[in-house]
Enzyme design. Structure first.
Site, short mmCIF file in Angstrom:
data_model
loop_
_atom_site.label_atom_id
_atom_site.label_comp_id
_atom_site.label_asym_id
_atom_site.label_seq_id
_atom_site.Cartn_x
_atom_site.Cartn_y
_atom_site.Cartn_z
N GLU A 171 0.83 -1.22 0.00
CA GLU A 171 0.00 0.00 0.00
C GLU A 171 0.85 1.25 0.00
O GLU A 171 0.57 2.20 -0.72
CB GLU A 171 -0.88 0.04 1.26
CG GLU A 171 -2.22 -0.62 1.08
CD GLU A 171 -3.20 -0.23 2.17
OE1 GLU A 171 -4.13 -1.00 2.36
OE2 GLU A 171 -3.06 0.83 2.82
N ARG B 289 -5.14 33.33 -15.66
CA ARG B 289 -5.71 34.30 -14.72
C ARG B 289 -4.86 35.56 -14.68
O ARG B 289 -3.65 35.49 -14.42
CB ARG B 289 -5.77 33.67 -13.32
CG ARG B 289 -6.21 34.60 -12.22
CD ARG B 289 -7.68 34.89 -12.30
NE ARG B 289 -8.13 35.73 -11.18
CZ ARG B 289 -9.30 36.33 -11.16
NH1 ARG B 289 -10.14 36.21 -12.17
NH2 ARG B 289 -9.66 37.07 -10.11
#
Ligand SMILES: Cc1cc2nc3c(=O)[nH]c(=O)nc-3n(C[C@H](O)[C@H](O)[C@H](O)COP(=O)(O)OP(=O)(O)OC[C@H]3O[C@@H](n4cnc5c(N)ncnc54)[C@H](O)[C@@H]3O)c2cc1C
Length: 383
Positions: free
Chosen positions: A246, A272
């Site tokens: 994991e 932006r």
């Protein structure tokens, strides 16, 4: 040393990225709001071969090596904006399928792996209990030996995929006092329809809301000896090996998500405009993006080192803990930087950044908290 991908690995990365963008790339906003699980996307991922990446061909998998699998999971994390779906797929792969591959009998492998890999069955992992989280070996679920099997009694919580799972890898003590703390811990494969077992109602989370989570309760449930996963007392080894998987492979998905954030941030900073110019021209904005890139590259090297070590059959307990700690914390920082960089829009729910923040925060908790990773690292340094 060769730090590059070979042609086959590059092809796999590109194929998974394209698949994830085209087939799993739908806006997960509605499912996030409703705690919805996208079973259709799960089946698509299974059909593409994601779940079977590291599973041997004879059980329906692709038989890929760990490094290639890790590269594919990074591509999945980058291309699939539904982080919860990616997390659920990973949870099954590393904490249910791989323990069966590593510890299962031939009969168990044939019984469970083709269905799990093919997407017809869903797997979960159930070790955490209300009173046993980081101190997981203090769990109290008991497996009383009886004729031909065991009777399990106890309650598990926070089981990812629990509400939709067909089978769970669950852990219980046989006789803790007689055999010592972790030696008597034993793993079992528990089907959903087992009398005396309840896969409980969903637990609602802050993030990763498209990944179902629930309790699993054992009320004197009979589990046949044939459903024991590994020998009696092998539970700690089964659990630790799942955590090592994991810590490398789920966090490859986090790394992929960081790549996605980086792309969004670069695009937004170019488009932006404030004070008559793109915000990318402001040094403090560009610096955030540069830091994100540094952390992605560092995290990638750490994760690939784990993949390489495991591929050589070498232990990666230290390296897995380092990689997990670094990538999970870097991902949270990258999300907060992305939010700041998007200004007020980053905070609004119509933009994906706030969801990314909520999803990323889970990474410093599951598979062992950051504090526990630091403890593991310190212990392995002899402290
Ligand atoms: C998204 C998500 C998915 C999960 N999926 C699963 C699953 O599929 N199956 C499953 O069994 N479990 C799962 N878990 C549970 C997870 O493994 C636990 O939440 C985790 O191990 C921490 O346990 P706890 O929540 O009880 O926290 P605690 O252990 O109570 O920790 C609370 C705080 O104390 C700190 N702390 C505890 N002990 C120490 C120590 N010795 N030194 C320093 N600090 C310490 C912790 O780091 C933490 O900050 C999941 C959790 C999350 C958030």
């Amino acid at each position: 040393m060769d730090f590059g991908l070979n042609a086959e690995q590059q092809e796999l990365y590109d194929a998974v990225l394209t698949f994830a963008r085209e087939e799993l790339g739908a806006d997960p906003r509605v499912n996030d709001e409703q705690d919805g699980f996208d079973r259709g996307a799960w089946r698509k991922a299974a059909a593409f071969g994601i779940l079977g990446l590291p599973v041997p061909v004879e059980y329906g998998g692709q038989g890929r090596d760990l490094l290639s699998t890790l590269i594919a999971m990074e591509a999945l994390g980058r291309g699939c904006p539904d982080n919860g779906l990616g997390f659920s797929l990973n949870a099954q792969m590393w904490a249910c399928q791989m323990p069966i591959v590593a510890y299962g009998t031939e009969e168990q492998k044939k019984k469970w792996l083709p269905g799990l890999v093919g997407g017809d069955l869903i797997g979960a992992h159930a070790i955490t209990e209300p009173g046993a989280g980081s101190d997981v070996f203090s769990l109290t679920t008991r497996a009383e030996p009886v004729a031909d099997g065991y009777r399990l009694t106890g309650a598990k919580t926070f089981s990812t995929n629990g509400p939709v799972a067909d089978v769970a890898v669950a852990f219980a003590y046989l006789d803790r006092s007689a055999q010592g703390k972790s030696r008597a811990l034993t793993a079992f494969l528990v089907p959903r329809d087992t009398p005396g077992v309840t896969f409980g109602a969903p637990i609602h989370k802050m993030g990763l809301r498209t990944s179902p989570m629930g309790e699993v309760v054992f009320d004197g449930a009979f589990i046949p000896a044939a459903a024991r996963l590994g020998p009696e007392g092998a539970g700690a080894a089964v659990f630790n090996s799942a955590m090592e998987w994991e810590r490398a492979c789920i966090f490859a998905g986090h790394l992929g998500a960081m790549e996605r954030l980086l792309e969004w941030c670069i695009q937004y900073a170019r488009e932006r405009k404030q004070f008559g110019q793109p915000i990318a021209k402001f040094e403090s904005v560009a610096d955030r993006i540069a830091d994100m890139k540094v952390n992605i590259e560092a995290g990638r090297h750490l994760l690939r080192l784990v993949g390489w070590l495991k591929q050589q059959g070498r232990s990666s307990a230290l390296e897995s803990a380092i990689a997990k700690l670094f990538v999970s914390e870097a991902h949270v920082r990258a999300c907060l930087d992305a939010l700041q960089l998007h200004g007020g829009y980053g905070y609004m729910r119509e933009y994906p950044i706030e969801r990314e923040v909520r999803d990323a925060l889970s990474g410093t908790l599951y598979s062992g908290t950051s504090e526990m990773q630091r403890k593991i690292i310190a212990r392995l340094l002899g402290l």
